[in-house]
Write a protein that holds these residues in place. Structure first.
Motif, PDB file in Angstrom:
ATOM      1  N   THR A   2       4.008  43.831  10.264  1.00  0.00           N
ATOM      2  CA  THR A   2       5.002  42.801  10.541  1.00  0.00           C
ATOM      3  C   THR A   2       6.312  43.194   9.876  1.00  0.00           C
ATOM      4  O   THR A   2       6.346  43.498   8.687  1.00  0.00           O
ATOM      5  N   ILE A   3       7.358  43.184  10.668  1.00  0.00           N
ATOM      6  CA  ILE A   3       8.676  43.600  10.208  1.00  0.00           C
ATOM      7  C   ILE A   3       9.641  42.442  10.409  1.00  0.00           C
ATOM      8  O   ILE A   3       9.647  41.815  11.467  1.00  0.00           O
ATOM      9  N   THR A   4      10.431  42.172   9.395  1.00  0.00           N
ATOM     10  CA  THR A   4      11.454  41.137   9.507  1.00  0.00           C
ATOM     11  C   THR A   4      12.779  41.810   9.824  1.00  0.00           C
ATOM     12  O   THR A   4      13.141  42.805   9.194  1.00  0.00           O
ATOM     13  N   ILE A   5      13.479  41.258  10.814  1.00  0.00           N
ATOM     14  CA  ILE A   5      14.740  41.857  11.238  1.00  0.00           C
ATOM     15  C   ILE A   5      15.735  40.757  11.614  1.00  0.00           C
ATOM     16  O   ILE A   5      15.375  39.805  12.306  1.00  0.00           O
ATOM     17  N   PRO A   6      16.967  40.885  11.146  1.00  0.00           N
ATOM     18  CA  PRO A   6      17.983  39.911  11.551  1.00  0.00           C
ATOM     19  C   PRO A   6      18.331  40.082  13.031  1.00  0.00           C
ATOM     20  O   PRO A   6      18.289  41.195  13.568  1.00  0.00           O
ATOM     21  N   LEU A   7      18.678  39.002  13.666  1.00  0.00           N
ATOM     22  CA  LEU A   7      19.030  39.026  15.083  1.00  0.00           C
ATOM     23  C   LEU A   7      20.137  40.034  15.362  1.00  0.00           C
ATOM     24  O   LEU A   7      20.092  40.749  16.361  1.00  0.00           O
ATOM     25  N   THR A   8      21.097  40.124  14.473  1.00  0.00           N
ATOM     26  CA  THR A   8      22.216  41.052  14.688  1.00  0.00           C
ATOM     27  C   THR A   8      21.756  42.505  14.714  1.00  0.00           C
ATOM     28  O   THR A   8      22.339  43.322  15.411  1.00  0.00           O
ATOM     29  N   GLU A   9      20.701  42.833  13.970  1.00  0.00           N
ATOM     30  CA  GLU A   9      20.163  44.199  13.993  1.00  0.00           C
ATOM     31  C   GLU A   9      19.229  44.417  15.179  1.00  0.00           C
ATOM     32  O   GLU A   9      19.050  45.544  15.633  1.00  0.00           O
ATOM     33  N   LEU A  10      18.631  43.351  15.646  1.00  0.00           N
ATOM     34  CA  LEU A  10      17.670  43.450  16.745  1.00  0.00           C
ATOM     35  C   LEU A  10      18.342  43.893  18.043  1.00  0.00           C
ATOM     36  O   LEU A  10      17.828  44.761  18.744  1.00  0.00           O
ATOM     37  N   ARG A  11      19.457  43.296  18.348  1.00  0.00           N
ATOM     38  CA  ARG A  11      20.100  43.530  19.650  1.00  0.00           C
ATOM     39  C   ARG A  11      20.271  45.009  19.986  1.00  0.00           C
ATOM     40  O   ARG A  11      19.811  45.447  21.040  1.00  0.00           O
ATOM     41  N   PRO A  12      20.919  45.802  19.129  1.00  0.00           N
ATOM     42  CA  PRO A  12      21.113  47.206  19.512  1.00  0.00           C
ATOM     43  C   PRO A  12      19.823  48.038  19.478  1.00  0.00           C
ATOM     44  O   PRO A  12      19.755  49.104  20.086  1.00  0.00           O
ATOM     45  N   LYS A  13      18.805  47.557  18.792  1.00  0.00           N
ATOM     46  CA  LYS A  13      17.557  48.310  18.648  1.00  0.00           C
ATOM     47  C   LYS A  13      16.451  47.817  19.582  1.00  0.00           C
ATOM     48  O   LYS A  13      15.315  48.282  19.500  1.00  0.00           O
ATOM     49  N   LEU A  14      16.765  46.883  20.446  1.00  0.00           N
ATOM     50  CA  LEU A  14      15.725  46.224  21.244  1.00  0.00           C
ATOM     51  C   LEU A  14      14.831  47.192  22.027  1.00  0.00           C
ATOM     52  O   LEU A  14      13.606  47.065  21.968  1.00  0.00           O
ATOM     53  N   PRO A  15      15.372  48.177  22.748  1.00  0.00           N
ATOM     54  CA  PRO A  15      14.466  49.079  23.475  1.00  0.00           C
ATOM     55  C   PRO A  15      13.488  49.813  22.550  1.00  0.00           C
ATOM     56  O   PRO A  15      12.296  49.923  22.857  1.00  0.00           O
ATOM     57  N   LYS A  16      13.974  50.275  21.410  1.00  0.00           N
ATOM     58  CA  LYS A  16      13.111  50.984  20.460  1.00  0.00           C
ATOM     59  C   LYS A  16      12.057  50.036  19.875  1.00  0.00           C
ATOM     60  O   LYS A  16      10.886  50.396  19.725  1.00  0.00           O
ATOM     61  N   ILE A  17      12.473  48.820  19.580  1.00  0.00           N
ATOM     62  CA  ILE A  17      11.541  47.827  19.034  1.00  0.00           C
ATOM     63  C   ILE A  17      10.467  47.484  20.066  1.00  0.00           C
ATOM     64  O   ILE A  17       9.281  47.384  19.738  1.00  0.00           O
ATOM     65  N   MET A  18      10.866  47.328  21.312  1.00  0.00           N
ATOM     66  CA  MET A  18       9.891  47.049  22.373  1.00  0.00           C
ATOM     67  C   MET A  18       8.867  48.184  22.466  1.00  0.00           C
ATOM     68  O   MET A  18       7.676  47.932  22.652  1.00  0.00           O
ATOM     69  N   ASP A  19       9.333  49.415  22.335  1.00  0.00           N
ATOM     70  CA  ASP A  19       8.414  50.557  22.356  1.00  0.00           C
ATOM     71  C   ASP A  19       7.419  50.477  21.201  1.00  0.00           C
ATOM     72  O   ASP A  19       6.227  50.722  21.378  1.00  0.00           O
TER      73      ASP A  19
END
Length: 90
Positions: A2-19
């Protein structure tokens, strides 16, 4: 994991996070202004959680499970070989 991430960091990393969610079953807690607001997890994890909630909310099923566990602890179980014979799998 489980990783905690701020919304502002999530947006640009979304494809990688989905992977990562798909491949490694990582779970993400998404925060806004430092507070947890949402969770991202694999569809498989989501379905598993729903199934678990269904089981836990079924009072009769939970009663049956507890009874079976109690019987097992008391040695009232049926040996696997006997079950297989009864089902014609031996």
């Amino acid at each position: 994991m489980t990783i905690t991430i701020p919304l502002t960091e999530l947006r640009p990393k979304l494809p990688k996070i989905m992977d990562r969610i798909s491949k490694y079953f990582d779970r993400y807690v998404i925060t806004r202004h430092g507070k947890p607001e949402a969770v991202m997890l694999s569809e498989e994890d989501y379905e598993s959680l729903l199934e678990t909630l269904d089981i836990l909310s079924d009072q009769k099923l939970m009663k049956d499970i507890k009874k079976a566990e109690e019987d097992f602890r008391k040695g009232k179980g049926i040996p696997w070989e006997k079950v297989k014979r009864k089902l014609g799998h031996v």
